[in-house]
Design a protein around this motif. Structure first.
Motif, PDB file in Angstrom:
ATOM      1  N   GLN A  86      34.810  40.763  39.905  1.00 15.76           N
ATOM      2  CA  GLN A  86      33.403  40.415  39.768  1.00 15.76           C
ATOM      3  C   GLN A  86      32.507  41.614  40.063  1.00 15.76           C
ATOM      4  N   LEU A  87      32.835  42.357  41.115  1.00 15.52           N
ATOM      5  CA  LEU A  87      32.052  43.542  41.459  1.00 15.52           C
ATOM      6  C   LEU A  87      32.183  44.616  40.377  1.00 15.52           C
ATOM      7  N   ALA A  88      33.394  44.729  39.781  1.00 10.43           N
ATOM      8  CA  ALA A  88      33.600  45.722  38.723  1.00 10.43           C
ATOM      9  C   ALA A  88      32.746  45.393  37.499  1.00 10.43           C
ATOM     10  N   GLY A  89      32.673  44.110  37.167  1.00 14.04           N
ATOM     11  CA  GLY A  89      31.851  43.709  36.035  1.00 14.04           C
ATOM     12  C   GLY A  89      30.382  44.032  36.262  1.00 14.04           C
ATOM     13  N   ILE A  90      29.905  43.787  37.482  1.00 12.04           N
ATOM     14  CA  ILE A  90      28.507  44.101  37.797  1.00 12.04           C
ATOM     15  C   ILE A  90      28.268  45.608  37.693  1.00 12.04           C
ATOM     16  N   ALA A  91      29.257  46.404  38.169  1.00 13.70           N
ATOM     17  CA  ALA A  91      29.114  47.858  38.119  1.00 13.70           C
ATOM     18  C   ALA A  91      29.026  48.351  36.672  1.00 13.70           C
ATOM     19  N   ARG A  92      29.833  47.770  35.765  1.00 15.22           N
ATOM     20  CA  ARG A  92      29.793  48.184  34.360  1.00 15.22           C
ATOM     21  C   ARG A  92      28.439  47.840  33.721  1.00 15.22           C
ATOM     22  N   GLU A  93      27.889  46.678  34.077  1.00  9.06           N
ATOM     23  CA  GLU A  93      26.604  46.284  33.529  1.00  9.06           C
ATOM     24  C   GLU A  93      25.490  47.225  33.971  1.00  9.06           C
ATOM     25  N   LEU A  94      25.595  47.760  35.185  1.00  9.12           N
ATOM     26  CA  LEU A  94      24.539  48.614  35.725  1.00  9.12           C
ATOM     27  C   LEU A  94      24.752  50.100  35.425  1.00  9.12           C
ATOM     28  N   GLN A  95      25.947  50.453  34.875  1.00  3.71           N
ATOM     29  CA  GLN A  95      26.257  51.874  34.702  1.00  3.71           C
ATOM     30  C   GLN A  95      25.308  52.552  33.715  1.00  3.71           C
ATOM     31  N   SER A  96      24.899  51.833  32.656  1.00  2.00           N
ATOM     32  CA  SER A  96      24.003  52.448  31.681  1.00  2.00           C
ATOM     33  C   SER A  96      22.624  52.718  32.286  1.00  2.00           C
ATOM     34  N   ARG A  97      22.234  51.922  33.249  1.00  2.00           N
ATOM     35  CA  ARG A  97      20.925  52.099  33.881  1.00  2.00           C
ATOM     36  C   ARG A  97      20.983  53.089  35.034  1.00  2.00           C
ATOM     37  N   PHE A  98      22.139  53.191  35.656  1.00  4.18           N
ATOM     38  CA  PHE A  98      22.308  54.115  36.788  1.00  4.18           C
ATOM     39  C   PHE A  98      23.564  54.960  36.542  1.00  4.18           C
ATOM     40  N   PRO A  99      23.490  55.925  35.627  1.00  6.20           N
ATOM     41  CA  PRO A  99      24.688  56.696  35.238  1.00  6.20           C
ATOM     42  C   PRO A  99      25.265  57.519  36.378  1.00  6.20           C
ATOM     43  N   THR A 100      24.475  57.872  37.341  1.00  7.81           N
ATOM     44  CA  THR A 100      24.997  58.692  38.452  1.00  7.81           C
ATOM     45  C   THR A 100      25.486  57.839  39.618  1.00  7.81           C
ATOM     46  N   MET A 101      25.465  56.546  39.431  1.00  6.32           N
ATOM     47  CA  MET A 101      25.880  55.667  40.524  1.00  6.32           C
ATOM     48  C   MET A 101      27.353  55.842  40.830  1.00  6.32           C
ATOM     49  N   GLN A 102      27.686  55.943  42.110  1.00  5.75           N
ATOM     50  CA  GLN A 102      29.069  56.066  42.560  1.00  5.75           C
ATOM     51  C   GLN A 102      29.345  55.040  43.652  1.00  5.75           C
ATOM     52  N   ILE A 103      30.513  54.486  43.621  1.00 12.48           N
ATOM     53  CA  ILE A 103      30.917  53.478  44.609  1.00 12.48           C
ATOM     54  C   ILE A 103      32.087  54.012  45.403  1.00 12.48           C
ATOM     55  N   GLY A 104      31.907  54.148  46.711  1.00 14.41           N
ATOM     56  CA  GLY A 104      32.979  54.633  47.566  1.00 14.41           C
ATOM     57  C   GLY A 104      34.006  53.550  47.857  1.00 14.41           C
ATOM     58  N   PHE A 105      35.226  53.991  48.082  1.00 14.02           N
ATOM     59  CA  PHE A 105      36.308  53.044  48.348  1.00 14.02           C
ATOM     60  C   PHE A 105      36.036  52.240  49.620  1.00 14.02           C
ATOM     61  N   THR A 106      35.591  52.912  50.666  1.00 14.72           N
ATOM     62  CA  THR A 106      35.325  52.214  51.926  1.00 14.72           C
ATOM     63  C   THR A 106      34.135  51.268  51.790  1.00 14.72           C
ATOM     64  N   ASP A 107      33.149  51.662  50.933  1.00 20.03           N
ATOM     65  CA  ASP A 107      32.028  50.761  50.697  1.00 20.03           C
ATOM     66  C   ASP A 107      32.492  49.488  50.009  1.00 20.03           C
ATOM     67  N   LEU A 108      33.408  49.650  49.086  1.00 21.73           N
ATOM     68  CA  LEU A 108      33.934  48.496  48.362  1.00 21.73           C
ATOM     69  C   LEU A 108      34.684  47.558  49.306  1.00 21.73           C
ATOM     70  N   LEU A 109      35.512  48.122  50.166  1.00 23.17           N
ATOM     71  CA  LEU A 109      36.278  47.290  51.094  1.00 23.17           C
ATOM     72  C   LEU A 109      35.370  46.608  52.113  1.00 23.17           C
ATOM     73  N   GLY A 110      34.227  47.222  52.395  1.00 23.89           N
ATOM     74  CA  GLY A 110      33.316  46.647  53.375  1.00 23.89           C
ATOM     75  C   GLY A 110      32.459  45.522  52.838  1.00 23.89           C
ATOM     76  N   PHE A 111      32.481  45.312  51.504  1.00 24.55           N
ATOM     77  CA  PHE A 111      31.682  44.234  50.937  1.00 24.55           C
ATOM     78  C   PHE A 111      32.267  42.889  51.370  1.00 24.55           C
ATOM     79  N   PRO A 112      31.419  41.944  51.845  1.00 24.42           N
ATOM     80  CA  PRO A 112      31.933  40.659  52.336  1.00 24.42           C
ATOM     81  C   PRO A 112      32.825  39.958  51.317  1.00 24.42           C
ATOM     82  N   GLY A 113      34.007  39.571  51.751  1.00 22.80           N
ATOM     83  CA  GLY A 113      34.922  38.822  50.908  1.00 22.80           C
ATOM     84  C   GLY A 113      35.957  39.656  50.197  1.00 22.80           C
TER      85      GLY A 113
END
Length: 286
Positions: A86-113
């Motif tokens: 679900q988070l990956a799908g949201i990231a793909r939808e936002l990539q065209s609007r935020f091309p420089t956006m980066q998601i860290g591995f630890t940030d991903l693991l820290g997301f609730p759930g």
């Protein structure tokens, strides 16, 4: 037995999913306010835990904290694939609007759930959590009652002081009435012109009426009896005691306003001191 609103209790137990710990603490509050800090695996239990607490606690600001410490090793953790997708799908939808956006591995693991303890049987883990809460809650209530017993002893001592002062004032009143008559007679004797006996009696009656504090003393005695009764009750009595304290204060103020003698004025002040000391204790009673 009255209860204090200040208490702390904790406990922990080992489970197949790790070490489950629970802390429960409270401070003074006008109403019941419950805050919770729960791990992701137990968030679904929050309504049931709040209901369990409110069934046994009526006042105070409560903080409930639970932790699940998983054992070391990779098998103790799990990643929720559906959440990651679900988070990956949201990231793909936002990539065209935020091309420089980066998601860290630890940030991903820290997301609730995303990351949690491996729990093959969530219902069993929740049952363990509720059982632990019941045990901690039992000790928490017992702690409140032990502290409440100490508060009741302090309040009883101050109430005994109020009863003693009321008795002393009741004993002083006849003596003060005689002194008032003598004082008025001495003043009239110093006057150059004779005074009408009727006027003397009128002035004396006015002074004696002002000194009439029998009703105030009777109400003080009645409030003393009621406080002693309330202190033996099992249900929460903080609000009832607060009301009685207001009544005590009203009688003490009236006694002071009617005073025509330094001794009754001092008694009024001493009453207010005892009332303030009782108020300090009642502010901490459930």
């Amino acid at each position: 037995m009255i209860r204090s609103m200040t208490a702390f209790a904790s406990g922990e137990r080992s489970t197949p999913w790790g070490t489950l710990s629970c802390e429960l603490r409270s401070v003074n509050h006008r109403f019941l306010e419950i805050g919770t800090r729960l791990p992701e695996e137990l968030r679904a239990l929050e309504p049931a835990m709040r209901e369990r607490l409110s069934a046994r606690i009526s006042r105070g600001k409560l903080e409930l904290g639970m932790r699940l410490r998983v054992p070391e090793g990779g098998d103790a953790l799990r990643v929720d694939p559906a959440m990651v997708d679900q988070l990956a799908g949201i990231a793909r939808e936002l990539q065209s609007r935020f091309p420089t956006m980066q998601i860290g591995f630890t940030d991903l693991l820290g997301f609730p759930g995303v990351l949690g303890a491996r729990a093959g049987d969530p219902a069993a883990l929740q049952a363990e959590a509720m059982s632990l809460l019941d045990a901690v809650l039992g000790e928490f209530v017992a702690s409140r009652e032990r502290e409440g017993k100490n508060l009741a002893a302090v309040i009883s001592e101050r109430v005994d002081g109020i009863a003693r002062i009321a008795t002393e004032v009741r004993t002083l009143v006849p003596e003060i009435r005689v002194a008032l008559r003598q004082k008025l007679q001495a003043r009239l004797a110093d006057l150059a012109q004779p005074v009408d006996p009727g006027r003397f009696e009128q002035e004396l009656v006015i002074g004696l009426q002002k000194l009439d504090v029998d009703e105030e003393l009777d109400r003080l005695d009645s409030h003393v009896v009621e406080v002693r009764r309330v202190l033996t009750q099992r249900e929460p009595v903080g609000r009832r005691l607060d009301f009685l304290l207001q009544e005590f204060n009203r009688e003490a103020n009236t006694l002071g306003s009617k005073s025509v003698d330094a001794r009754t004025s001092a008694a009024s002040v001493e009453l207010k001191v005892l009332i303030d000391q009782i108020r300090e204790q009642i502010n901490n009673i459930e």
